[in-house]
Each structure stands twice: as C-alpha cells, then as structure tokens.
Design a protein around this motif. Sequence first.
Motif, mmCIF file in Angstrom:
data_model
loop_
_atom_site.group_PDB
_atom_site.id
_atom_site.type_symbol
_atom_site.label_atom_id
_atom_site.label_comp_id
_atom_site.label_asym_id
_atom_site.label_seq_id
_atom_site.Cartn_x
_atom_site.Cartn_y
_atom_site.Cartn_z
ATOM 1 N N GLY A 169 50.836 -19.484 27.284
ATOM 2 C CA GLY A 169 49.870 -18.830 28.147
ATOM 3 C C GLY A 169 48.426 -19.216 27.933
ATOM 4 N N ALA A 170 48.173 -20.270 27.165
ATOM 5 C CA ALA A 170 46.810 -20.732 26.925
ATOM 6 C C ALA A 170 46.621 -22.136 27.492
ATOM 7 C CB ALA A 170 46.486 -20.711 25.434
ATOM 8 N N VAL A 171 45.395 -22.612 27.457
ATOM 9 C CA VAL A 171 45.042 -23.930 27.993
ATOM 10 C C VAL A 171 44.703 -24.860 26.825
ATOM 11 C CG1 VAL A 171 43.352 -25.201 29.363
ATOM 12 C CG2 VAL A 171 44.218 -23.001 30.172
ATOM 13 N N PRO A 172 45.340 -26.041 26.748
ATOM 14 C CA PRO A 172 45.017 -26.983 25.670
ATOM 15 C C PRO A 172 43.763 -27.792 25.992
ATOM 16 C CG PRO A 172 46.738 -27.909 27.053
ATOM 17 C CD PRO A 172 46.443 -26.534 27.606
ATOM 18 N N ALA A 173 42.990 -28.101 24.963
ATOM 19 C CA ALA A 173 41.802 -28.940 25.114
ATOM 20 C C ALA A 173 41.813 -29.986 24.013
ATOM 21 C CB ALA A 173 40.533 -28.100 25.052
ATOM 22 N N THR A 174 42.454 -31.121 24.286
ATOM 23 C CA THR A 174 42.445 -32.225 23.328
ATOM 24 C C THR A 174 41.065 -32.876 23.362
ATOM 25 O OG1 THR A 174 44.816 -32.603 23.652
ATOM 26 C CG2 THR A 174 43.542 -34.398 22.675
ATOM 27 N N ILE A 175 40.491 -33.098 22.197
ATOM 28 C CA ILE A 175 39.089 -33.527 22.098
ATOM 29 C C ILE A 175 39.005 -34.950 21.550
ATOM 30 C CG2 ILE A 175 36.910 -33.073 20.888
ATOM 31 C CD1 ILE A 175 37.641 -30.067 21.086
ATOM 32 N N ALA A 176 38.149 -35.763 22.165
ATOM 33 C CA ALA A 176 37.938 -37.146 21.714
ATOM 34 C C ALA A 176 36.612 -37.651 22.270
ATOM 35 C CB ALA A 176 39.076 -38.045 22.169
ATOM 36 N N VAL A 177 36.079 -38.691 21.645
ATOM 37 C CA VAL A 177 34.913 -39.399 22.171
ATOM 38 C C VAL A 177 35.412 -40.693 22.811
ATOM 39 C CG1 VAL A 177 32.749 -40.574 21.608
ATOM 40 C CG2 VAL A 177 33.353 -38.431 20.445
ATOM 41 N N ILE A 178 35.111 -40.888 24.080
ATOM 42 C CA ILE A 178 35.549 -42.077 24.817
ATOM 43 C C ILE A 178 34.332 -42.742 25.438
ATOM 44 C CG2 ILE A 178 36.988 -42.954 26.695
ATOM 45 C CD1 ILE A 178 38.789 -40.508 26.330
ATOM 46 N N ASP A 179 34.068 -43.964 25.016
ATOM 47 C CA ASP A 179 32.925 -44.746 25.532
ATOM 48 C C ASP A 179 31.621 -43.949 25.478
ATOM 49 O OD1 ASP A 179 34.644 -46.886 26.076
ATOM 50 O OD2 ASP A 179 35.071 -46.155 28.098
ATOM 51 N N GLY A 180 31.403 -43.285 24.366
ATOM 52 C CA GLY A 180 30.145 -42.580 24.155
ATOM 53 C C GLY A 180 30.045 -41.212 24.801
ATOM 54 N N THR A 181 31.132 -40.729 25.371
ATOM 55 C CA THR A 181 31.130 -39.405 25.990
ATOM 56 C C THR A 181 32.104 -38.501 25.252
ATOM 57 O OG1 THR A 181 30.536 -40.252 28.184
ATOM 58 C CG2 THR A 181 31.597 -38.093 28.098
#
Length: 303
Positions: free
Chosen positions: A52-64
């Motif tokens: 019942g939750a929302v996943p937020a996978t985090i990464a830096v891609i091309d400076g963002t």
Amino acid sequence: MIPIVRSDEVTTALAEGAAIVALESTIITHGMPHPQNLEVARQVEADVRAKGAVPATIAVIDGTLHIGLNADQLEALSQAKGVAKLSRADMAACIATGGTGATTVAATMIAAHLAGIHVFATGGIGGVHRGAENSFDISADLMELAQTPVTVVAAGAKAILDVAKTLEVLETQGVPVIAVGQDMFPAFWSRGSKLKAPLRMDDPADIARAHRMRAALGLPGGQLVANPIPADAEIAAETLAPIIAQAQNDATRAGITGKSVTPYLLQRIFELTEGASLTANIALVRNNAQFAAQIAIELRDKG
C-alpha cells in the motif's frame, strides 16, 4: 538550485500525502549482475506497492538527482557501466559534474529527507569494519543516521563488520536501534547474534510514533529499525563465521581498502557460499521493504 526530478508516481504520492518508501540504488549497480539486479529491483518495488505504499528508488543520472525511477531508467541503470558509488562525501561532486551514481545508505537518506520521504528500506547498513582500530574504516552510514531524520529499515549491520563496535558508535551518536520481533540484534544473513538490541518494538505504529516523537523533541537524526531476515531464508551464524573470516583474510592479502572492501567481501562470500548469501540477501531486502511500507503507512495515517 539542486537538479532534482521526482518520478510521476512519486510526484503524485507527495501531492496526495501517500505513504512512500525510499530505496537505494547500489543494490542495482553494485549488488548483483544483470538481469538479476533488474528483476530484484522490480520485485522490491512491487513489494512496497503490494503493502500500500509507493516506492522511490533514488539515483543520480547525468547530474540529476532522481527521486523515483521509471521503468526505462531502472532498466538503463541496471546495465550501466562505471557507475559511481555515492555517499555523503561525493554526492554533490557527482551531481555538479554531471555524473551518474548509485546511492548508498547515507546518500539515500540525504536524498529522501530532501524530498520529504521519512522511511527508507535497505539490506544492511554499513558500520565499523573489523580492524578499524588500525584502519579507522567506519562507514558514513552511522554518522548519517545521527543527523538525518529518516527511519531506516535494515536487517542489522552487514555481518562482515565489527557489529559490537558498530552498536557502540550508534549509541555514542544517539541513534535509536530498534529490533523487531526479538530482543537480539539481527546479524544480516542470520536472524540472531550474541548482541542484545538496545530497544525492541514489534508494531510499525510504535516505530512511527517514535519517529514523530524525535521530531517533536527536536532530536536530530533517524532511527535504525533492525528487522531480522525471514527464518526460512537465513544462513546460520556458525556456518558463516569461517566463511567471513576467509573472505576477510583474502581481502587483506589482496590489499583491498576503502570503498572497495564491502563489495569485495560480499562477492567473495557469494563465491564461498555458492550463491546462498545472495539468495538470503534478496529475501531480507524484500522483507525490509514490506515492513518499511507498513511504517510509512502509519506515519501517513497518524501524521
């Protein structure tokens, strides 16, 4: 300004006040080979959604800095080469120079807090390495837990570490260490250790209340929620002890130091256990993601 992009799913979740669970990306880029890394990343996200939750996978891609990855980005990251492993020390430099990097526990906590996400699920935290009295090798994860207000769900500290010293540093830094369902501090691939956890809370609602109370008291830092690996997936500590010792000796002989130590040891243990350590790792990460979703929902409902 910080170059930051939230996925459509995360943007909607934040706007609606939905429960969100942050997920790190080093498990994708440095944890296992393709395509297994992509399959596991998708499965962990699905586990969060199923609760019942929302996943937020985090990464830096091309400076963002990306808070949540779409399907194409997740697949591209799973096959990317030369991806940096980012912690507090090098996260800003990677963004500033347009680089691509996967976030460790510390970097994921920083990004999650920046995005207004309060709960983060990982496998195991970094900590005090064995022999740290000579090498001074202590993970930035511990200091991040002391200053960034995110509740981190992990299966304890990685078993390759000096877990007793890791707990001592966490105590010194004022980090609550909360075991779930048992009094012992879990030992990553194994459910138990010889070390007693400082705190125990079995109900996600209690953990959510403790998170809110720290904020109310003005206390810095987060909480470490030590969630033991499922019983049917664990590897006994006595089985692992000689394997970890051999891997440590191999690393010393090979002159492995710094950030290279943990991935080397995990790969060596994978080889020595004929893949059993990775199977256990996947099980504990999924278990942590599911429990983190329950905490996030409690924070949403009673926040």
